[in-house]
Design a protein around this motif. Structure first.
Motif, PDB file in Angstrom:
ATOM      1  N   ALA A  80    -124.816 -10.437 -19.139  1.00 37.24           N
ATOM      2  CA  ALA A  80    -123.759  -9.580 -19.334  1.00 37.24           C
ATOM      3  C   ALA A  80    -124.207  -9.146 -20.808  1.00 37.24           C
ATOM      4  O   ALA A  80    -123.857  -8.267 -21.282  1.00 37.24           O
ATOM      5  CB  ALA A  80    -122.475 -10.331 -19.144  1.00 37.24           C
ATOM      6  N   VAL A  81    -124.235 -10.478 -21.714  1.00 38.83           N
ATOM      7  CA  VAL A  81    -124.590 -10.103 -23.150  1.00 38.83           C
ATOM      8  C   VAL A  81    -125.623  -9.341 -23.417  1.00 38.83           C
ATOM      9  O   VAL A  81    -125.805  -8.504 -24.301  1.00 38.83           O
ATOM     10  CB  VAL A  81    -124.473 -11.407 -24.089  1.00 38.83           C
ATOM     11  CG1 VAL A  81    -125.148 -11.151 -25.398  1.00 38.83           C
ATOM     12  CG2 VAL A  81    -123.036 -11.945 -23.968  1.00 38.83           C
ATOM     13  N   ALA A  82    -126.936  -9.694 -22.637  1.00 36.81           N
ATOM     14  CA  ALA A  82    -128.044  -8.654 -22.755  1.00 36.81           C
ATOM     15  C   ALA A  82    -127.776  -7.474 -22.491  1.00 36.81           C
ATOM     16  O   ALA A  82    -128.304  -6.479 -23.221  1.00 36.81           O
ATOM     17  CB  ALA A  82    -129.335  -9.165 -21.814  1.00 36.81           C
ATOM     18  N   LEU A  83    -126.955  -6.869 -21.546  1.00 35.06           N
ATOM     19  CA  LEU A  83    -126.590  -5.702 -21.199  1.00 35.06           C
ATOM     20  C   LEU A  83    -125.815  -4.927 -22.389  1.00 35.06           C
ATOM     21  O   LEU A  83    -126.210  -3.903 -22.396  1.00 35.06           O
ATOM     22  CB  LEU A  83    -125.580  -5.654 -19.824  1.00 35.06           C
ATOM     23  CG  LEU A  83    -125.066  -4.235 -19.491  1.00 35.06           C
ATOM     24  CD1 LEU A  83    -126.178  -3.242 -19.310  1.00 35.06           C
ATOM     25  CD2 LEU A  83    -124.176  -4.474 -18.298  1.00 35.06           C
ATOM     26  N   ILE A  84    -124.835  -5.682 -23.086  1.00 41.45           N
ATOM     27  CA  ILE A  84    -124.341  -4.988 -24.156  1.00 41.45           C
ATOM     28  C   ILE A  84    -125.177  -4.860 -25.207  1.00 41.45           C
ATOM     29  O   ILE A  84    -125.173  -3.815 -25.749  1.00 41.45           O
ATOM     30  CB  ILE A  84    -123.198  -5.942 -24.207  1.00 41.45           C
ATOM     31  CG1 ILE A  84    -122.139  -5.972 -23.149  1.00 41.45           C
ATOM     32  CG2 ILE A  84    -122.237  -5.574 -25.687  1.00 41.45           C
ATOM     33  CD1 ILE A  84    -120.822  -6.918 -23.358  1.00 41.45           C
ATOM     34  N   THR A  85    -125.966  -5.569 -25.405  1.00 43.23           N
ATOM     35  CA  THR A  85    -126.948  -5.974 -26.607  1.00 43.23           C
ATOM     36  C   THR A  85    -127.741  -4.724 -26.499  1.00 43.23           C
ATOM     37  O   THR A  85    -127.982  -3.768 -27.514  1.00 43.23           O
ATOM     38  CB  THR A  85    -127.604  -7.030 -26.849  1.00 43.23           C
ATOM     39  OG1 THR A  85    -126.675  -8.172 -26.920  1.00 43.23           O
ATOM     40  CG2 THR A  85    -128.565  -7.089 -28.006  1.00 43.23           C
TER      41      THR A  85
END
Length: 400
Positions: free
Chosen positions: A66-71
């Motif tokens: 999820a954080v990789a997607l936002i980043t």
């Protein structure tokens, strides 16, 4: 000048490709992807020691994705004024810190904090990778360099889970993450020694993503990418129940087949580079067509161990060429905004992981694994048609 106007390569890259820097990035990828999937092989001991359910411990993987997607959608704008060498080295430091934080975590919140740091490093590194490769080697060497970069993914797929499981049983799961931090130190050291100075090249902002998507056929290309990866992850997520229930093999057989898949996937990186030097459109299209044909064949003809194992391995070979081909497409079709296009690419992949697995799960519960593979095949054939008819393989002009 736009951010990442990478088409204007420096004279150093043109005269002497920085292969050492390319290898250092492959090491970084190996460390990042290996760390991403380590919890899958260590879920039971992690949950037991932290006093949580395995489902809760499994959120370590979800948090990272999820954080990789936002980043991936924000990193280009956030770091637009920073030297790319420093940014990439920063991601390697985050990889080290993440693994050390997980290794000492006394509870689930701190473990998840470490995994969030990994998501930032993972999403950011992938977003900048294709654009960075364009600055490290001349254009004619880009497919070859990308195949080296993505070999780190295949190597992590082959070794991370089994080695993590073995070392975890021998020395404990915390030592596994300490070892992963050590690999991050190695990647950082090699990158520090080999990555050249890479000054920022522009003022990309959040609106740049919309501008890139508005270009003729870029949105369609991203839709095709999404379909290809949804088709793949719907297949790959449920490969084990297929092999157990349809092919009828045990744990040892499943391990052998998945090892063959991983080795073939590694070879596929280099097959993709070879084909890209001859025809980009053919490479982009033939891989999902091959995968779709295999999915349809397995859904209707599966049951023979030798044939199923061969088809799964061939799937691995075809999929190995996919990320190399699409990353090369970014460098040629969107050369002036390769970082922003790379962010969209990474976002599409992470969304596809979630979508493919979720949709596959619903279909699996209703109709069985054969229907999952059938659906995967249909999606991949649709993606092939879209690529052949609508995707441009040359530089895509900005919308007027």
């Amino acid at each position: 000048m736009h951010d990442a106007t990478i088409a204007e390569r420096g004279e150093d890259a043109e005269s002497q490709p920085a292969w050492g820097a390319v290898v250092s990035m492959s090491l970084g990828v190996f460390g990042l992807v290996g760390a991403e999937f380590l919890p899958a092989s260590l879920l039971t001991p992690i949950a037991g020691e932290l006093g949580v359910t395995e489902g809760m411990a499994g959120q370590a993987v979800t948090a990272t994705a999820a954080v990789a997607l936002i980043t991936s959608l924000s990193i280009t704008a956030v770091t637009r004024k920073l030297n790319r060498r420093l940014v990439l080295l920063g991601f390697s430091l985050l990889l080290i810190l993440s693994n050390l934080l997980v290794a000492i975590a006394p509870n689930l919140p701190l473990l998840l904090a470490g995994r969030i740091l990994l998501g930032i490093a993972l999403g950011g590194f992938w977003t900048l990778s294709a654009a960075t490769i364009m600055r490290l080697v001349p254009e004619r060497y880009v497919p070859r360099a990308l195949s080296i970069l993505f070999s780190g993914v295949s190597a992590a797929t082959i070794f991370a889970a089994p080695m993590g499981s073995y070392l975890g049983a021998v020395a404990g799961w915390r030592i596994v993450f300490v070892a992963a931090a050590g690999l991050g130190v190695l990647a950082f050291a090699v990158q520090f020694a080999t990555l050249p100075d890479l000054p920022s090249r522009g003022q990309s902002r959040f609106g740049t993503l919309i501008e890139v998507l508005s270009r003729r056929t870029v949105g369609l290309a991203m839709a095709a990418i999404l379909l290809v990866f949804v088709g793949h992850f719907a297949f790959f997520t449920y490969i084990r129940p297929f092999l157990e229930t349809v092919t009828g093999v045990g744990v040892a057989g499943i391990s052998a087949i998945l090892l063959a898949f991983g080795i073939a996937n590694l070879l596929g990186n280099y097959v993709g580079a070879f084909l890209l030097e001859r025809s980009m459109r053919l490479t982009l299209a033939i891989m999902p067509l091959t995968m779709g044909t295999l999915a349809l064949s397995l859904s209707t003809l599966g049951g023979n161990v030798a044939a199923d194992a061969a088809m799964v391995a061939l799937w691995g070979l075809a999929f190995g060429a996919v990320p190399v081909a699409w990353s090369t497409w970014i460098t040629r079709a969107v050369p002036d905004e390769a970082e922003s296009a790379g962010g969209l690419f990474v976002a599409a992949i992470n969304f596809a992981i979630a979508t493919g697995a979720a949709a596959g799960g619903l279909i699996f519960d209703v109709s069985g694994v054969e229907t999952v593979f059938l659906t995967s095949g249909v999606v991949l054939v649709i993606a092939t048609a879209m690529i052949l008819v609508r995707v441009e393989t040359r530089a895509v002009p900005k919308a007027v």
